[in-house]
Scaffold this motif. Structure first.
Motif, PDB file in Angstrom:
ATOM      1  N   ARG A  21      -4.196   6.081  16.000  1.00 23.11           N
ATOM      2  CA  ARG A  21      -5.316   6.126  15.048  1.00 23.11           C
ATOM      3  C   ARG A  21      -4.805   5.976  13.615  1.00 23.11           C
ATOM      4  O   ARG A  21      -5.469   5.393  12.768  1.00 23.11           O
ATOM      5  CB  ARG A  21      -6.113   7.417  15.192  1.00 23.11           C
ATOM      6  CG  ARG A  21      -6.805   7.575  16.533  1.00 23.11           C
ATOM      7  CD  ARG A  21      -7.914   6.557  16.790  1.00 23.11           C
ATOM      8  NE  ARG A  21      -7.392   5.317  17.322  1.00 23.11           N
ATOM      9  CZ  ARG A  21      -7.996   4.130  17.234  1.00 23.11           C
ATOM     10  NH1 ARG A  21      -9.131   3.997  16.627  1.00 23.11           N
ATOM     11  NH2 ARG A  21      -7.454   3.049  17.756  1.00 23.11           N
ATOM     12  N   THR A  22      -3.615   6.481  13.344  1.00 25.96           N
ATOM     13  CA  THR A  22      -3.017   6.308  12.018  1.00 25.96           C
ATOM     14  C   THR A  22      -2.746   4.835  11.758  1.00 25.96           C
ATOM     15  O   THR A  22      -3.040   4.319  10.669  1.00 25.96           O
ATOM     16  CB  THR A  22      -1.710   7.116  11.903  1.00 25.96           C
ATOM     17  OG1 THR A  22      -1.981   8.485  12.192  1.00 25.96           O
ATOM     18  CG2 THR A  22      -1.103   7.003  10.527  1.00 25.96           C
ATOM     19  N   LEU A  23      -2.211   4.141  12.753  1.00 30.01           N
ATOM     20  CA  LEU A  23      -1.960   2.702  12.617  1.00 30.01           C
ATOM     21  C   LEU A  23      -3.271   1.928  12.488  1.00 30.01           C
ATOM     22  O   LEU A  23      -3.340   0.916  11.786  1.00 30.01           O
ATOM     23  CB  LEU A  23      -1.156   2.192  13.817  1.00 30.01           C
ATOM     24  CG  LEU A  23       0.306   2.618  13.858  1.00 30.01           C
ATOM     25  CD1 LEU A  23       0.922   2.265  15.207  1.00 30.01           C
ATOM     26  CD2 LEU A  23       1.075   1.963  12.727  1.00 30.01           C
ATOM     27  N   ALA A  24      -4.325   2.389  13.162  1.00 29.55           N
ATOM     28  CA  ALA A  24      -5.621   1.711  13.083  1.00 29.55           C
ATOM     29  C   ALA A  24      -6.234   1.836  11.688  1.00 29.55           C
ATOM     30  O   ALA A  24      -7.039   0.987  11.286  1.00 29.55           O
ATOM     31  CB  ALA A  24      -6.568   2.280  14.135  1.00 29.55           C
ATOM     32  N   GLN A  26      -4.570   1.638   8.849  1.00 29.27           N
ATOM     33  CA  GLN A  26      -3.796   0.850   7.892  1.00 29.27           C
ATOM     34  C   GLN A  26      -4.563  -0.354   7.329  1.00 29.27           C
ATOM     35  O   GLN A  26      -4.545  -0.563   6.116  1.00 29.27           O
ATOM     36  CB  GLN A  26      -2.478   0.401   8.533  1.00 29.27           C
ATOM     37  CG  GLN A  26      -1.454  -0.139   7.559  1.00 29.27           C
ATOM     38  CD  GLN A  26      -0.915   0.925   6.624  1.00 29.27           C
ATOM     39  OE1 GLN A  26      -0.527   1.988   7.054  1.00 29.27           O
ATOM     40  NE2 GLN A  26      -0.917   0.639   5.327  1.00 29.27           N
ATOM     41  N   PRO A  27      -5.260  -1.152   8.125  1.00 37.11           N
ATOM     42  CA  PRO A  27      -5.959  -2.317   7.542  1.00 37.11           C
ATOM     43  C   PRO A  27      -7.067  -1.939   6.550  1.00 37.11           C
ATOM     44  O   PRO A  27      -7.417  -2.729   5.665  1.00 37.11           O
ATOM     45  CB  PRO A  27      -6.567  -3.021   8.753  1.00 37.11           C
ATOM     46  CG  PRO A  27      -5.826  -2.523   9.926  1.00 37.11           C
ATOM     47  CD  PRO A  27      -5.332  -1.170   9.576  1.00 37.11           C
ATOM     48  N   TYR A  28      -7.607  -0.748   6.645  1.00 34.98           N
ATOM     49  CA  TYR A  28      -8.705  -0.329   5.775  1.00 34.98           C
ATOM     50  C   TYR A  28      -8.234   0.194   4.424  1.00 34.98           C
ATOM     51  O   TYR A  28      -9.031   0.382   3.519  1.00 34.98           O
ATOM     52  CB  TYR A  28      -9.545   0.754   6.463  1.00 34.98           C
ATOM     53  CG  TYR A  28     -10.224   0.268   7.705  1.00 34.98           C
ATOM     54  CD1 TYR A  28     -11.361  -0.531   7.631  1.00 34.98           C
ATOM     55  CD2 TYR A  28      -9.722   0.586   8.951  1.00 34.98           C
ATOM     56  CE1 TYR A  28     -11.986  -0.993   8.787  1.00 34.98           C
ATOM     57  CE2 TYR A  28     -10.332   0.135  10.097  1.00 34.98           C
ATOM     58  CZ  TYR A  28     -11.468  -0.658  10.009  1.00 34.98           C
ATOM     59  OH  TYR A  28     -12.064  -1.107  11.142  1.00 34.98           O
ATOM     60  N   THR A  29      -6.974   0.456   4.264  1.00 35.05           N
ATOM     61  CA  THR A  29      -6.474   1.047   3.023  1.00 35.05           C
ATOM     62  C   THR A  29      -5.901   0.019   2.058  1.00 35.05           C
ATOM     63  O   THR A  29      -5.386   0.401   1.006  1.00 35.05           O
ATOM     64  CB  THR A  29      -5.395   2.092   3.331  1.00 35.05           C
ATOM     65  OG1 THR A  29      -4.304   1.464   3.975  1.00 35.05           O
ATOM     66  CG2 THR A  29      -5.953   3.211   4.186  1.00 35.05           C
ATOM     67  N   ARG A  30      -5.993  -1.243   2.420  1.00 33.99           N
ATOM     68  CA  ARG A  30      -5.464  -2.359   1.628  1.00 33.99           C
ATOM     69  C   ARG A  30      -3.978  -2.173   1.346  1.00 33.99           C
ATOM     70  O   ARG A  30      -3.169  -2.247   2.238  1.00 33.99           O
ATOM     71  CB  ARG A  30      -6.278  -2.541   0.356  1.00 33.99           C
ATOM     72  CG  ARG A  30      -7.698  -2.926   0.649  1.00 33.99           C
ATOM     73  CD  ARG A  30      -8.429  -3.260  -0.598  1.00 33.99           C
ATOM     74  NE  ARG A  30      -9.836  -3.484  -0.255  1.00 33.99           N
ATOM     75  CZ  ARG A  30     -10.784  -3.447  -1.120  1.00 33.99           C
ATOM     76  NH1 ARG A  30     -10.501  -3.212  -2.393  1.00 33.99           N
ATOM     77  NH2 ARG A  30     -12.014  -3.646  -0.745  1.00 33.99           N
ATOM     78  N   THR A  31      -3.628  -1.873   0.111  1.00 34.99           N
ATOM     79  CA  THR A  31      -2.206  -1.777  -0.240  1.00 34.99           C
ATOM     80  C   THR A  31      -1.684  -0.353  -0.197  1.00 34.99           C
ATOM     81  O   THR A  31      -0.476  -0.145  -0.271  1.00 34.99           O
ATOM     82  CB  THR A  31      -1.962  -2.335  -1.657  1.00 34.99           C
ATOM     83  OG1 THR A  31      -2.767  -1.596  -2.573  1.00 34.99           O
ATOM     84  CG2 THR A  31      -2.305  -3.809  -1.708  1.00 34.99           C
TER      85      THR A  31
END
Length: 121
Positions: A21-24, A26-31
């Protein structure tokens, strides 16, 4: 707050599910990097192997505890050791000890010793 998609199936291991879930996220946090906060060393190591940034707080465990005193000794009554005629110590069989102490088996008679056990020829 983000919700899992409708087709998400949980992993059997809770630690792996949290890392997944932590890896999931990642795409939502941008940079901005996602960080996993855990006290679990095993989870932290597995997350780091997957390039997840981990914050593992340390806790001051204080001074080392005092060493305990010596353990009490328990004295038991050991079976006497007999010397055989050729100088080798022999430990008597259970049946021989029972006969010496006057104990009887459940049948009302002393159990015979097996040939060669606890006897000196």
């Amino acid at each position: 707050m983000l919700f899992d998609d409708a087709y998400h199936v949980r992993l059997t291991d809770s630690d792996d599910e949290i890392i997944d879930r932590t890896l999931a996220l990642q795409p939502y946090t941008r940079t901005l990097p996602v960080r996993l906060l855990t006290m679990d060393t095993s989870m932290a190591l597995r997350a780091r192997m997957l390039d997840v940034r981990v914050l593992k707080p340390t806790k001051d465990i204080g001074d080392e505890p005092a060493k305990p005193g010596p353990k009490p000794t328990v004295k038991t009554k050991a079976a006497p050791v007999r010397q055989a005629s050729h100088g080798v110590a022999m430990i008597p069989s259970r049946a021989a000890l029972m006969r010496e102490r006057g104990c009887r088996s459940g049948r009302g008679t002393a159990a015979p010793a097996a040939p060669g056990l606890g006897t000196v020829a």
